[in-house]
Design an enzyme around this catalytic site. Structure first.
Site, PDB file in Angstrom:
ATOM      1  N   ILE A 171     -25.306 -31.754  39.308  1.00 20.55           N
ATOM      2  CA  ILE A 171     -23.870 -31.503  39.189  1.00 20.55           C
ATOM      3  C   ILE A 171     -23.438 -31.689  37.741  1.00 20.55           C
ATOM      4  O   ILE A 171     -23.716 -32.718  37.121  1.00 20.55           O
ATOM      5  CB  ILE A 171     -23.072 -32.463  40.091  1.00 20.55           C
ATOM      6  N   CYS A 172     -22.747 -30.677  37.214  1.00 20.36           N
ATOM      7  CA  CYS A 172     -22.231 -30.757  35.851  1.00 20.36           C
ATOM      8  C   CYS A 172     -20.724 -30.938  35.909  1.00 20.36           C
ATOM      9  O   CYS A 172     -19.989 -30.021  36.288  1.00 20.36           O
ATOM     10  CB  CYS A 172     -22.573 -29.481  35.079  1.00 20.36           C
ATOM     11  N   VAL A 173     -20.269 -32.124  35.577  1.00 19.44           N
ATOM     12  CA  VAL A 173     -18.839 -32.414  35.526  1.00 19.44           C
ATOM     13  C   VAL A 173     -18.626 -33.438  34.417  1.00 19.44           C
ATOM     14  O   VAL A 173     -19.471 -34.318  34.197  1.00 19.44           O
ATOM     15  CB  VAL A 173     -18.328 -32.927  36.895  1.00 19.44           C
TER      16      VAL A 173
END
Length: 223
Positions: free
Chosen positions: A94-96
């Protein structure tokens, strides 16, 4: 993956235990946390797809891994359920921003989980790990939404009802290790209880009945 519990200072372990206990007893809306009693640094989580999004009706399994430098360094988040989303990579990463440059030691696990749920409502195509999903989100939202809904129905479809969500939560709580892409997961198109499995079972029953009928005829001829 090796546990990082032994690498964390005792006071950090106590803080993590306290927050995880609180999250388990009083989780955010649409989120459930299933702590690993043997390894507090490996948190199993389910997130309900928010209404009004292509992920509505799905239940998405994910995990948070706390590194040995937590909370100085952010945890790593992975979706275990396959999902078509700009900010989720092929391996589920997950890229956040909250898991990267915006992280501070004061932010807790609850904040991370709420941010990830918000990502299902407001994807960020500018930091896409899935470039195709990011491109479609910008250029052809209808196609993007159709792809996202399809994967939600296939991989999160077993949880599209309250009973399905409860069953999936029980499986996760009991330590079930099969991912939602497992071909034996109930509700998946090719699963043990899916329509394809029922079709094959019906064909098998017909063949068995025909064989019994043929054996009976052969026995009568011998009389």
């Amino acid at each position: 993956m090796n546990s990082n519990v032994e690498n964390l200072p005792p006071h950090i372990i106590r803080l993590v235990y306290k927050e995880v206990t609180t999250l388990t007893a009083d989780p955010p809306d649409g989120i459930k946390v299933f702590p690993n009693e043997e390894d507090l640094t490996d948190l199993q989580v389910t997130i309900e797809g928010p209404e009004g999004t292509p992920y509505a009706g799905g239940l998405f399994r994910m995990k948070l891994l706390l590194g040995k430098d937590f909370p100085a360094s952010p945890p790593k988040g992975y979706f275990l359920t396959k999902i078509f989303h700009p900010n989720v990579g092929p391996n589920g990463e997950i890229c956040v921003n909250v898991l990267k440059r915006d992280w501070t030691a004061e932010l807790g696990i609850r904040h991370v989980l709420l941010t990830i749920k918000c990502l299902l409502i407001h994807p960020n195509p500018e930091s896409a790990l899935n470039e195709e999903a990011g491109r479609l989100l910008l250029e052809n939202y209808e196609e993007y939404a159709a792809r996202a809904r399809l994967l939600t129905e296939i991989h999160g479809g077993a949880c599209s009802t309250s009973s399905g969500r409860a069953e999936a939560s029980r499986d996760l709580a009991s330590g079930a290790s099969a991912s939602s892409t497992d071909p034996m997961t109930p509700g998946v198109l090719g699963g043990a209880e899916g329509p394809m499995a029922k079709k094959h079972a019906g064909e098998r029953d017909k063949k068995l009945a025909a064989k019994k009928k043929l054996d009976k005829k052969r026995a009568l001829r011998r009389l």
